[in-house]
Structure formats: C-alpha cells, structure tokens
Design an enzyme around this catalytic site. Structure first.
Site, PDB file in Angstrom:
ATOM      1  N   ASN A  11       0.804  -1.226   0.000  1.00  0.00           N
ATOM      2  CA  ASN A  11       0.000   0.000   0.000  1.00  0.00           C
ATOM      3  C   ASN A  11       0.836   1.276   0.000  1.00  0.00           C
ATOM      4  O   ASN A  11       0.376   2.319  -0.455  1.00  0.00           O
ATOM      5  CB  ASN A  11      -0.913  -0.037   1.244  1.00  0.00           C
ATOM      6  CG  ASN A  11      -1.499   1.309   1.571  1.00  0.00           C
ATOM      7  OD1 ASN A  11      -2.341   1.820   0.829  1.00  0.00           O
ATOM      8  ND2 ASN A  11      -1.042   1.911   2.653  1.00  0.00           N
ATOM      9  N   TYR A  15       3.510   9.734 -10.654  1.00  0.00           N
ATOM     10  CA  TYR A  15       2.480   8.973  -9.924  1.00  0.00           C
ATOM     11  C   TYR A  15       1.698   8.085 -10.891  1.00  0.00           C
ATOM     12  O   TYR A  15       1.511   6.890 -10.650  1.00  0.00           O
ATOM     13  CB  TYR A  15       1.546   9.960  -9.220  1.00  0.00           C
ATOM     14  CG  TYR A  15       0.540   9.331  -8.278  1.00  0.00           C
ATOM     15  CD1 TYR A  15       0.916   8.880  -7.019  1.00  0.00           C
ATOM     16  CD2 TYR A  15      -0.803   9.211  -8.647  1.00  0.00           C
ATOM     17  CE1 TYR A  15      -0.014   8.316  -6.148  1.00  0.00           C
ATOM     18  CE2 TYR A  15      -1.738   8.654  -7.787  1.00  0.00           C
ATOM     19  CZ  TYR A  15      -1.338   8.208  -6.539  1.00  0.00           C
ATOM     20  OH  TYR A  15      -2.263   7.646  -5.674  1.00  0.00           O
ATOM     21  N   LYS A  69       1.722   4.057 -10.918  1.00  0.00           N
ATOM     22  CA  LYS A  69       0.471   3.332 -10.662  1.00  0.00           C
ATOM     23  C   LYS A  69       0.074   2.465 -11.865  1.00  0.00           C
ATOM     24  O   LYS A  69      -0.457   1.369 -11.699  1.00  0.00           O
ATOM     25  CB  LYS A  69      -0.645   4.313 -10.308  1.00  0.00           C
ATOM     26  CG  LYS A  69      -0.419   5.055  -8.972  1.00  0.00           C
ATOM     27  CD  LYS A  69      -0.253   4.101  -7.817  1.00  0.00           C
ATOM     28  CE  LYS A  69      -0.289   4.776  -6.461  1.00  0.00           C
ATOM     29  NZ  LYS A  69      -0.048   3.835  -5.353  1.00  0.00           N
ATOM     30  N   THR A  95      -7.840  11.082   2.680  1.00  0.00           N
ATOM     31  CA  THR A  95      -6.800  10.667   3.645  1.00  0.00           C
ATOM     32  C   THR A  95      -5.866  11.868   3.846  1.00  0.00           C
ATOM     33  O   THR A  95      -5.971  12.858   3.113  1.00  0.00           O
ATOM     34  CB  THR A  95      -5.965   9.506   3.066  1.00  0.00           C
ATOM     35  OG1 THR A  95      -5.268   9.989   1.910  1.00  0.00           O
ATOM     36  CG2 THR A  95      -6.822   8.305   2.693  1.00  0.00           C
TER      37      THR A  95
HETATM   38  N1  LIG Z   1      -6.022   8.654  -1.038  1.00  0.00           N
HETATM   39  C1  LIG Z   1      -6.343   8.461  -2.320  1.00  0.00           C
HETATM   40  O1  LIG Z   1      -7.157   9.159  -2.925  1.00  0.00           O
HETATM   41  C2  LIG Z   1      -5.721   7.330  -3.046  1.00  0.00           C
HETATM   42  C3  LIG Z   1      -6.316   6.888  -4.229  1.00  0.00           C
HETATM   43  C4  LIG Z   1      -5.751   5.841  -4.912  1.00  0.00           C
HETATM   44  C5  LIG Z   1      -4.614   5.237  -4.406  1.00  0.00           C
HETATM   45  N2  LIG Z   1      -4.051   5.704  -3.271  1.00  0.00           N
HETATM   46  C6  LIG Z   1      -2.853   5.050  -2.775  1.00  0.00           C
HETATM   47  O2  LIG Z   1      -3.080   4.573  -1.476  1.00  0.00           O
HETATM   48  C7  LIG Z   1      -1.835   4.473  -0.766  1.00  0.00           C
HETATM   49  C8  LIG Z   1      -1.977   5.120   0.594  1.00  0.00           C
HETATM   50  O3  LIG Z   1      -2.285   6.473   0.407  1.00  0.00           O
HETATM   51  P1  LIG Z   1      -3.027   7.358   1.500  1.00  0.00           P
HETATM   52  O4  LIG Z   1      -3.937   8.245   0.746  1.00  0.00           O
HETATM   53  O5  LIG Z   1      -3.533   6.521   2.580  1.00  0.00           O
HETATM   54  O6  LIG Z   1      -1.800   8.272   1.977  1.00  0.00           O
HETATM   55  P2  LIG Z   1      -1.149   8.603   3.384  1.00  0.00           P
HETATM   56  O7  LIG Z   1      -2.190   8.797   4.415  1.00  0.00           O
HETATM   57  O8  LIG Z   1      -0.179   9.693   3.115  1.00  0.00           O
HETATM   58  O9  LIG Z   1      -0.352   7.264   3.722  1.00  0.00           O
HETATM   59  C9  LIG Z   1       0.786   6.906   2.989  1.00  0.00           C
HETATM   60  C10 LIG Z   1       1.483   5.784   3.732  1.00  0.00           C
HETATM   61  O10 LIG Z   1       2.619   5.372   2.957  1.00  0.00           O
HETATM   62  C11 LIG Z   1       3.727   5.262   3.830  1.00  0.00           C
HETATM   63  N3  LIG Z   1       4.974   5.476   3.095  1.00  0.00           N
HETATM   64  C12 LIG Z   1       5.313   6.519   2.293  1.00  0.00           C
HETATM   65  N4  LIG Z   1       6.555   6.350   1.822  1.00  0.00           N
HETATM   66  C13 LIG Z   1       7.007   5.171   2.340  1.00  0.00           C
HETATM   67  C14 LIG Z   1       8.211   4.449   2.217  1.00  0.00           C
HETATM   68  N5  LIG Z   1       9.241   4.883   1.469  1.00  0.00           N
HETATM   69  N6  LIG Z   1       8.335   3.274   2.884  1.00  0.00           N
HETATM   70  C15 LIG Z   1       7.315   2.813   3.648  1.00  0.00           C
HETATM   71  N7  LIG Z   1       6.149   3.458   3.795  1.00  0.00           N
HETATM   72  C16 LIG Z   1       6.006   4.623   3.152  1.00  0.00           C
HETATM   73  C17 LIG Z   1       3.494   6.286   4.910  1.00  0.00           C
HETATM   74  O11 LIG Z   1       4.117   5.868   6.098  1.00  0.00           O
HETATM   75  P3  LIG Z   1       5.452   6.479   6.758  1.00  0.00           P
HETATM   76  O12 LIG Z   1       5.421   7.950   6.563  1.00  0.00           O
HETATM   77  O13 LIG Z   1       5.375   6.010   8.152  1.00  0.00           O
HETATM   78  O14 LIG Z   1       6.564   5.807   6.022  1.00  0.00           O
HETATM   79  C18 LIG Z   1       1.984   6.206   5.086  1.00  0.00           C
HETATM   80  O15 LIG Z   1       1.666   5.195   6.022  1.00  0.00           O
HETATM   81  C19 LIG Z   1      -0.797   5.130  -1.681  1.00  0.00           C
HETATM   82  O16 LIG Z   1      -0.116   4.135  -2.414  1.00  0.00           O
HETATM   83  C20 LIG Z   1      -1.655   5.958  -2.617  1.00  0.00           C
HETATM   84  O17 LIG Z   1      -1.034   6.213  -3.843  1.00  0.00           O
HETATM   85  C21 LIG Z   1      -4.573   6.727  -2.562  1.00  0.00           C
END
Ligand SMILES: NC(=O)c1ccc[n+]([C@@H]2O[C@H](COP(=O)([O-])OP(=O)(O)OC[C@H]3O[C@@H](n4cnc5c(N)ncnc54)[C@H](OP(=O)(O)O)[C@@H]3O)[C@@H](O)[C@H]2O)c1
Length: 252
Positions: free
Chosen positions: A90, A156, A160, A191
């Site tokens: 994730n 991005y 993806k 988020t």
């Molecule tokens: N929110 C959306 O609209 C959306 C839509 C589609 C897909 N996504 C995907 O969903 C995933 C989570 O996104 P989110 O929206 O929940 O964002 P978020 O709240 O910013 O969470 C991102 C997470 O990724 C971790 N992370 C970032 N860089 C990292 C690294 N180098 N190693 C390990 N962990 C890392 C962060 O943890 P630490 O800072 O503790 O490392 C955090 O727990 C992402 O892949 C994002 O692209 C999100």
C-alpha cells in the site's frame, strides 16, 4: 468468526490513511497484523491500539524503497508469527504536482521507487514466504491514475500504471501456486495525503468531486472493505484483476 481468522497479514504504509484503516479492519476480522511504515511513533501507537482492542499486531519499521528493509520486514513477520498469508502493498506518495516537462528527476525517483519498486520488492520477498506458508493473497494499491492519465502527476500515474501490469504479470506467474494477486484502482479517497494535495491545489476538491459521478469522494473505510474482500477467501477465484473503486469516475 472473522473473515481473516488464522491469517497473518502484512500491511505497508499502515501508519496513516488507507493502510492504517485497512490494518485495523484486518485485525478486527481476526488477522494477526504487521503494521509497517517509517514513522515509528505512529506505527507503534497503531499496533498497541490494535492489541488493546483484543487483536494481535506489531509494528515493523521499513522503507519499502530499500531491499534490506523489505527483506527484514518479511523475515520479522515470519519469525514472529510463523508465516505470511496476506500482503497489502500500500505504501505510496503522490509527489510534486507538475507537468512532465517540469517533473524533476528527484520527484520521479521518489514516487516511482516508493510505489512501483516498493510493490515489486514486497512481492519479490513476500512470495517465497507465502509459498512456504501454503499460499495467500496479495493486494497492490494502484489508483485510477494508473488507468487513465492525470495531468500534473506523471510519475504517480506511471508508477500506478506500472503496478497494474506488474500485478497481472505476477498473478499469472503465481496462478497455480495458491497465491492470488489483485490490484485496487481507487479514485480520490479522503486521507492525509489527499487533504494535503487538495490544500496545495486551489479548487482541486471541487474539481475531483465534479469528476465523480456519485458526487462525493471516497473514504478509507470503503477502500478497506474491498481490500478485506480480496484478502479473504470470499475472493477465492479472483486473481490478476484490477478492481475499480471510484464512485463511477472511470465509467464516464
Ligand atoms: N487517497 C487516495 O485518494 C488514493 C487513491 C488511490 C490510491 N491511493 C494510494 O493509497 C496508498 C496510501 O495512500 P493514502 O492516501 O492513505 O496516503 P497517506 O495517508 O499519506 O499514507 C501513505 C502511507 O505510505 C507510507 N509510506 C510513504 N513512503 C514510504 C516508504 N518509502 N516506505 C514505507 N512506507 C512509506 C506512509 O508511512 P510512513 O510515513 O510512516 O513511512 C503512510 O503510512 C498510496 O499508495 C496511494 O497512492 C490513494
């Protein structure tokens, strides 16, 4: 009875947003959960919280861009809990907003390494552990930006999109080995990452809502329910599939 009773689940990027909510749901559904990420304080708090609520969880610090961290994360999971059944790749960052001509190489590398290489490393080291456990389910986190272009987010979108085809490839490789590999392509889920993105891009929230036929953005809880389905035996015949979750955005 929980849908994940007896299963060990590893969630990367579980210190915030979608990963955190999904890790909590997996634990509530009976899984033993490894909460992973780089933020030790957040990760430990979430794991402790799960334990306080009657679940079993531990935090393992890992940067998914680093081979040695991913190897150690999988090793800690297996050494502590005896195997690995569910892997949710994730972790991801959206990076800077700029068109391709202005996207820096540093931004490209950071975004692609976290999402695409991190997913690759998770599977590279997670699959052997899953095979020894007797099989399992991998869920990769793409985005609808991995299916259609998103101007201003070239790294991005590329990362993806790469996850979508990597998922299909690995799913085919594992199809007869008891390991299913699926990918979720979500629209905008509210988020911390998205709040920050919307705050730094004026009018973005209204734009994203207007592009969503259902007229609202998604929640991490809605995402976690789809991840739970893919993690559980309810999805026993699903593999190599892209699961769209976007309030109708890609139906247009
Ligand atoms: N929110 C959306 O609209 C959306 C839509 C589609 C897909 N996504 C995907 O969903 C995933 C989570 O996104 P989110 O929206 O929940 O964002 P978020 O709240 O910013 O969470 C991102 C997470 O990724 C971790 N992370 C970032 N860089 C990292 C690294 N180098 N190693 C390990 N962990 C890392 C962060 O943890 P630490 O800072 O503790 O490392 C955090 O727990 C992402 O892949 C994002 O692209 C999100």
């Amino acid at each position: 009875m929980g849908k994940l009773d007896g299963k060990v689940a590893l969630v990367t990027g579980a210190t915030s947003g979608i990963g955190e909510v999904t890790a909590r749901l997996f634990a509530a559904e009976g899984a033993t959960v490894v909460v992973s990420g780089r933020n030790v304080e957040r990760g430990s708090t979430i794991a402790d919280d799960i334990a306080r609520q009657g679940g079993t969880a531990m935090f393992v610090k890992a940067d998914v861009c680093k081979t040695e961290d991913v190897q150690a994360m999988v090793r800690a999971t297996v050494d502590t809990y005896g195997g690995l059944h569910v892997l949710f790749n994730n972790a991801g960052i959206s990076g800077d907003t700029a068109p391709t001509t202005e996207c820096t190489e540093e931004n490209w590398d950071a975004v692609v390494d976290t999402s695409l290489k991190g997913t690759f490393l998770g599977m590279k080291y997670g699959i052997p552990a899953m095979l020894k456990t007797g099989g399992g389910s991998i869920i990769n986190n793409s985005s609808n930006s991995g299916v259609v272009g998103f101007p201003g987010l070239p790294a991005y979108s590329a990362a993806k999109g790469g996850i979508v085809i990597l998922t299909k490839t690995t799913a085919l490789e594992c199809a007869k080995q008891g390991i299913r590999v699926n990918v979720i392509c979500a629209g905008t889920v509210v988020t911390p990452m998205v709040r920050q993105f919307m705050a730094s891009n004026e009018g973005m929230q209204q734009y994203l809502e207007s592009r969503t036929p259902m007229g609202r953005l998604g929640t991490p809880e809605e995402f976690a329910q789809l991840a739970l389905f893919l993690a559980s035996d309810d999805s026993a015949w699903c593999t190599g599939a892209s699961h769209i979750l976007d309030g109708g955005m890609l139906a247009v």
